[in-house]
Design an enzyme around this catalytic site. Structure first.
Site, mmCIF file in Angstrom:
data_model
loop_
_atom_site.group_PDB
_atom_site.id
_atom_site.type_symbol
_atom_site.label_atom_id
_atom_site.label_comp_id
_atom_site.label_asym_id
_atom_site.label_seq_id
_atom_site.Cartn_x
_atom_site.Cartn_y
_atom_site.Cartn_z
ATOM 1 N N ASP A 84 4.555 3.712 2.002
ATOM 2 C CA ASP A 84 5.351 4.604 2.855
ATOM 3 C C ASP A 84 4.609 5.863 3.277
ATOM 4 O O ASP A 84 4.884 6.428 4.334
ATOM 5 C CB ASP A 84 6.649 4.999 2.148
ATOM 6 C CG ASP A 84 6.391 5.971 0.996
ATOM 7 O OD1 ASP A 84 5.746 5.550 0.014
ATOM 8 O OD2 ASP A 84 6.814 7.132 1.081
ATOM 9 N N ASP A 87 0.864 7.515 -1.078
ATOM 10 C CA ASP A 87 0.810 6.906 -2.401
ATOM 11 C C ASP A 87 0.676 5.395 -2.268
ATOM 12 O O ASP A 87 0.503 4.858 -1.173
ATOM 13 C CB ASP A 87 2.046 7.292 -3.222
ATOM 14 C CG ASP A 87 3.341 7.016 -2.455
ATOM 15 O OD1 ASP A 87 3.394 6.038 -1.686
ATOM 16 O OD2 ASP A 87 4.307 7.790 -2.617
ATOM 17 N N TYR A 235 12.971 8.797 -3.449
ATOM 18 C CA TYR A 235 13.856 8.413 -2.337
ATOM 19 C C TYR A 235 15.275 8.239 -2.858
ATOM 20 O O TYR A 235 15.916 7.225 -2.654
ATOM 21 C CB TYR A 235 13.334 7.149 -1.639
ATOM 22 C CG TYR A 235 12.092 7.443 -0.836
ATOM 23 C CD1 TYR A 235 12.178 8.095 0.388
ATOM 24 C CD2 TYR A 235 10.833 7.128 -1.322
ATOM 25 C CE1 TYR A 235 11.035 8.414 1.118
ATOM 26 C CE2 TYR A 235 9.690 7.431 -0.598
ATOM 27 C CZ TYR A 235 9.802 8.072 0.620
ATOM 28 O OH TYR A 235 8.676 8.392 1.338
ATOM 29 N N GLU A 475 1.041 15.502 3.932
ATOM 30 C CA GLU A 475 1.180 14.049 3.726
ATOM 31 C C GLU A 475 1.793 13.374 4.955
ATOM 32 O O GLU A 475 2.818 13.814 5.471
ATOM 33 C CB GLU A 475 2.057 13.762 2.503
ATOM 34 C CG GLU A 475 2.099 12.294 2.131
ATOM 35 C CD GLU A 475 2.790 12.031 0.796
ATOM 36 O OE1 GLU A 475 2.550 10.975 0.189
ATOM 37 O OE2 GLU A 475 3.582 12.902 0.358
#
Length: 495
Positions: A84, A87, A235, A475
């Site tokens: 996503d 990571d 999440y 990120e």
């Protein structure tokens, strides 16, 4: 006195409209942007996020095969899909939302994508092939691969992963209507993308969407309740699962035209709180998206029974206009939409996508949005959306493009493991969990340029430190890029 009041009643709305235009008018920083180039790079980014066995036509060559045994501990094949962000975990909730928005981008703006359309369709299929694997068993959805805590304790390439690849699922006893509803929406939206391109695949996607939605609706609950220690705080669903049920039904209605979904939406509109938090749209909150998506049918004159959704959509538009905006929506001095919390650019691209989509729907219906004493025209909404896109591409106080690889100046130290560590070609030997820390802490630019990656972006004061440890700003994520694909497609054809 009456004449003066009449004058003021006419002049004040005009001043407000002028104020809006001054706020959102493009700054004279660049001579214009190459939206075609930005679109190509925006789509290319997804190839850098691929997990699994990479295909022969893989264009991001510094990436290699990774996570080839995902799912094996549970006796299933869960290879493929997308990481996503920066990571090495595959989170199903944001991946499904990414798929829905990529599909919506193609549905509404694919005709403007030119030769990049085929790459956008490939980006959707890389996700849907994985989502079909994750939903293969009835009443089960595999929603995550990888232990986020062990992953976040390491800084290593996806090709070297030796962290736990734990598999997490929802089922009848452990519901997750939010992630299942979003997965149903993704499969249904993608079925529209493939309807004429691959009818058999389209039918498979739609039938799976139907089954997954029935499971989501029949076994209600938030997945962060069932899987709290796995998905939170990464999440964690803080918004509830109700919006995903409406969202899934809306996409199933659009994809299938079945009366049952129309009736479901009308019947559950109040129960599932369709009018809540109208100025939010992202992987966790679908309310603004639901209202914009359903409003298209009202504006086409085909669905008076959805009129309340159009009223909500109008309310959403008014809540984010500069000068009239809701307290939760700010604008930076440089003109960027800003919402408190991490990774602000996800809000910028998602909300801008809705502005552009609604602008098109309004244009075709020859309508405007009433906002108190003033009104917002389709042209105004489009101008605001373009202003946000131009800010991302470099028209901002930092004179920096927030898309990696686009423009003369862009982030060099993005929070992304694969980008920041030497590639397998440059460093064939494995780099262990903690051995990557020196690369994470290094002030040097990332050795691998993740072309097209859009980072979390500047703060509310337009400042950007370009620092790898400050992940909220540095990120990139797939769900930042997905709606930007549609925006860039439109402006590449209508700049």
């Amino acid at each position: 006195m009456a004449r003066k009041s009449l004058f003021l009643s006419r002049i004040i709305p005009a001043i407000r409209v002028l104020f809006l235009f001054l706020l959102i008018s493009p700054r004279p920083i660049s001579a214009g942007h190459d939206y075609v180039d930005a679109l190509r790079k925006c789509i290319l980014f997804f190839e850098g996020q691929r997990s699994g066995k990479l295909p022969p036509d893989q264009r991001v060559r510094w990436r290699r095969d990774s996570a080839l045994h995902d799912g094996s501990t549970s006796g299933v094949d869960l290879t493929g899909g997308y990481y996503d962000a920066g990571d090495n975990v595959k989170f199903g909730f944001p991946m499904a939302f990414t798929t829905t928005l990529l599909s919506w981008s193609i549905i509404d703006f694919g005709r403007n994508m030119g030769p990049e359309l085929k790459n956008a369709v490939k980006a959707v299929k890389w996700a849907t092939d994985y989502l079909l694997k994750a939903t293969a068993a009835p009443d089960v959805v595999f929603v995550q691969v990888g232990d986020a805590y062990s992953d976040h304790n390491c800084w290593e390439r996806p090709e070297d992963m030796d962290t736990l690849r734990t598999v997490y699922k929802i089922d009848r006893a452990h519901p997750g209507s939010d992630v299942a509803g979003e997965t149903a929406a993704a499969l249904a939206a993608a079925s529209i993308v493939f309807r004429s391109r691959d009818p058999a695949y389209s039918r498979l996607l739609l039938s799976r969407a139907v089954r997954v939605f029935e499971f989501a609706d029949r076994h209600r609950g938030a997945y962060s309740g069932s899987l709290y220690h796995a998905v939170c705080p990464f999440y964690c669903d803080v918004n509830g699962y109700q919006d995903e049920l409406l969202w899934g039904a809306a996409w199933l209605h659009k994809a299938s035209r079945r009366r049952q979904y129309r009736e479901y939406i009308v019947k559950n509109e109040v129960v599932l709180r369709a009018g809540d938090t109208i100025n939010e749209f992202g992987w966790d909150n679908k309310h603004a998206g639901i209202n914009i998506l359903i409003s298209k049918e009202v504006l086409m004159g085909k669905a008076e029974y959805f009129e309340s959704f159009k009223q909500n959509a109008d309310g959403f538009i008014c809540s984010i206009l500069p000068g009239i905006s809701h307290p939760q929506v700010q604008y930076s001095p440089g003109g960027l939409i800003y919402k408190a919390g991490g990774s602000n650019m996800q809000h910028v691209t998602s909300l801008s996508f809705l502005l552009l989509a609604y602008s098109n729907y309004l244009s075709h219906a020859n309508k405007v949005v009433p906002c108190g004493e003033t009104s917002a025209s389709p042209a105004l909404l489009k101008t605001l959306a373009k202003r946000q896109v131009d800010y991302i591409l470099g028209d901002n106080p930092m004179r920096m493009s927030y898309m990696v690889g686009y423009g003369a100046r862009y982030p060099q130290r993005i929070h992304h493991r694969a980008s920041s560590l030497p590639s397998v070609a440059a460093h064939p030997r494995s780099i262990g969990c903690k051995a990557g820390s020196r690369y994470f802490l290094s002030p040097n630019p990332n050795p691998n340029v993740l072309v097209g990656a859009v980072v979390g972006g500047p703060n509310v004061s337009d400042a950007f430190p370009d620092s790898r440890p400050l992940f909220q700003q540095s990120e990139p994520t797939t769900y930042i890029n997905a709606p930007l694909v549609g925006l860039l497609a439109h402006f590449s054809a209508h700049s």
